[in-house]
Enzyme design. Sequence first.
Site, PDB file in Angstrom:
ATOM      1  N   THR A  14      47.620  34.457  45.115  1.00 49.54           N
ATOM      2  CA  THR A  14      49.059  34.750  45.131  1.00 49.54           C
ATOM      3  C   THR A  14      49.361  36.012  45.944  1.00 49.54           C
ATOM      4  O   THR A  14      50.257  36.016  46.793  1.00 49.54           O
ATOM      5  CB  THR A  14      49.527  34.965  43.680  1.00 49.54           C
ATOM      6  OG1 THR A  14      49.102  33.842  42.923  1.00 49.54           O
ATOM      7  CG2 THR A  14      51.018  35.108  43.587  1.00 49.54           C
ATOM      8  N   GLU A 192      46.514  35.666  32.308  1.00 51.64           N
ATOM      9  CA  GLU A 192      45.342  35.817  33.172  1.00 51.64           C
ATOM     10  C   GLU A 192      44.317  34.749  32.790  1.00 51.64           C
ATOM     11  O   GLU A 192      44.358  34.221  31.663  1.00 51.64           O
ATOM     12  CB  GLU A 192      44.703  37.198  32.947  1.00 51.64           C
ATOM     13  CG  GLU A 192      45.611  38.378  33.240  1.00 51.64           C
ATOM     14  CD  GLU A 192      45.681  38.759  34.706  1.00 51.64           C
ATOM     15  OE1 GLU A 192      44.783  38.381  35.465  1.00 51.64           O
ATOM     16  OE2 GLU A 192      46.654  39.431  35.088  1.00 51.64           O
ATOM     17  N   LYS A 207      45.911  49.998  33.745  1.00 45.55           N
ATOM     18  CA  LYS A 207      47.013  50.613  34.516  1.00 45.55           C
ATOM     19  C   LYS A 207      47.316  52.020  34.000  1.00 45.55           C
ATOM     20  O   LYS A 207      47.505  52.958  34.769  1.00 45.55           O
ATOM     21  CB  LYS A 207      48.258  49.724  34.433  1.00 45.55           C
ATOM     22  CG  LYS A 207      48.044  48.350  35.068  1.00 45.55           C
ATOM     23  CD  LYS A 207      49.168  47.388  34.727  1.00 45.55           C
ATOM     24  CE  LYS A 207      48.883  45.988  35.275  1.00 45.55           C
ATOM     25  NZ  LYS A 207      49.761  44.950  34.760  1.00 45.55           N
ATOM     26  N   GLY A 304      53.603  38.987  40.295  1.00 48.06           N
ATOM     27  CA  GLY A 304      54.193  37.955  41.163  1.00 48.06           C
ATOM     28  C   GLY A 304      53.949  38.242  42.617  1.00 48.06           C
ATOM     29  O   GLY A 304      53.660  39.378  43.017  1.00 48.06           O
TER      30      GLY A 304
HETATM   31  N1  HSE Z   1      48.948  39.873  33.889  1.00 50.39           N
HETATM   32  C1  HSE Z   1      49.711  41.024  34.267  1.00 50.39           C
HETATM   33  C2  HSE Z   1      51.041  40.984  33.570  1.00 50.39           C
HETATM   34  C3  HSE Z   1      49.961  41.117  35.749  1.00 50.39           C
HETATM   35  O1  HSE Z   1      51.330  40.047  32.842  1.00 50.39           O
HETATM   36  O2  HSE Z   1      51.785  41.937  33.706  1.00 50.39           O
HETATM   37  C4  HSE Z   1      48.763  41.614  36.474  1.00 50.39           C
HETATM   38  O3  HSE Z   1      48.370  42.861  36.037  1.00 50.39           O
END
Ligand code: HSE
Length: 428
Positions: A14, A192, A207, A304
């Site tokens: 993506t 995921e 993060k 996204g």
């Molecule tokens: N899976 C993550 C989310 C996006 O749902 O925010 C990628 O870090």
Amino acid sequence: MPTPLRLGIAGLGTVGTGVVKIVQRHADLLESRCGRRVDIIAVSARTRDKDRGVRLGDYEWEDDPVALARRDDIDVFLELIGGSEGSAKAAVEAALESGKDVVTANKALLALHGQALAETAEANGKVIRFEAAVAGGIPVIKSLTESLAGNEIKRVIGVMNGTCNYILTRMQDASLPYEDVFDEALKLGFLEADPTLDVGGIDAGHKLALLASIAFGTQVNFADMEIEGIEQIRIEDIEQAADMGYRIKLLGVAQLTARGLEQRMSPCLVPATSPLGLLDGATNMVVLEGDSVGTISLRGAGAGEGPTASAVMGDVADLARGFRLPTFGQPAESLRAEQPASSATPAPFYLRMTLRDRPGALAKIATALGEAGISIDRMRQYSHSASDAPVLIVTHKAQRRDLSLAIEGMKATGVLVGDPVAIRIEDL
Ligand code: HSE
């Protein structure tokens, strides 16, 4: 005529295809803004013969991302493969060691190996940029490293996993249990490949660890983060929290305290009318508190194709313009190995429990709290027909370990049905 910035892109999922689309669609725009062309030279992915909806015929193909990383005809290696180990890590190391700058969206890789990779980058005179790794399209790393460089950062707070926020919001809006909404999210393709990364708080924790390093000048330390996911959140908690004016969010909080570096990713109650409380669906929000700027909130799409590719291209544009920063905003050797906080900052807690409805039951619970030094702020018992009484308590500020002692004391009274649920209420 300035030379073009030459990209090698590893990973055409993506994000990778999103980056190819931007480079193709905005070639002229990028050239005007950067003062030179940005060209894709070569790409790599697991499968070559797949229609990705983009033209790839003009680019060289490499089966092996490490070979791509080592090519002499690229300046910047874009690692869009993902995963903390394996080919993503090997290719990033190969790129740095063979003199390429790296742009990546890989939070897991940097959360687990950030310090070592930052040192490798600097030893080779190269940089790693990773705006896309944290909160997708939200420019939070640029905000911290550049716009807020003159601030001492007091606290970083964030809802940084869109999937969890979607699940919690949908549970609340549709009065659905966790399991049903999890299945919905799975069918919608929100989770995921390993859903634990999302619902277990790990993705958001990666993060937060990256933001904490930049905010506090500390070595990235994911291993010592306190992490709890949303799997245990029941619809009763969402509804009863709402009844008391709160929303439940998977909240990340990082702050430097006298007790060390506090980093927590856990479900928390936040005031329903606060900006974080009002954050619905898959959107992300990061709140930064600086000594001069005060509090700022950044909100937007955390995942996204478009938003994540947008963040990658912001980093690419910086490199094309010649703007270079150390990986975590300051030289890797100057990042401190800060001790993890021995305990979290005290906070009020929400406690939900079911009591056997008999004389003195509530008094025993209040005594267990009192004996652990915890004071009750609010209490509510819901009307019930059965022999068991649902009770909610909001405490005054307490240490989590004192609350655990109180819960042990409550269990010993024999008046509880099942275990109490305890959720921190975050001061925003
Ligand atoms: N899976 C993550 C989310 C996006 O749902 O925010 C990628 O870090």
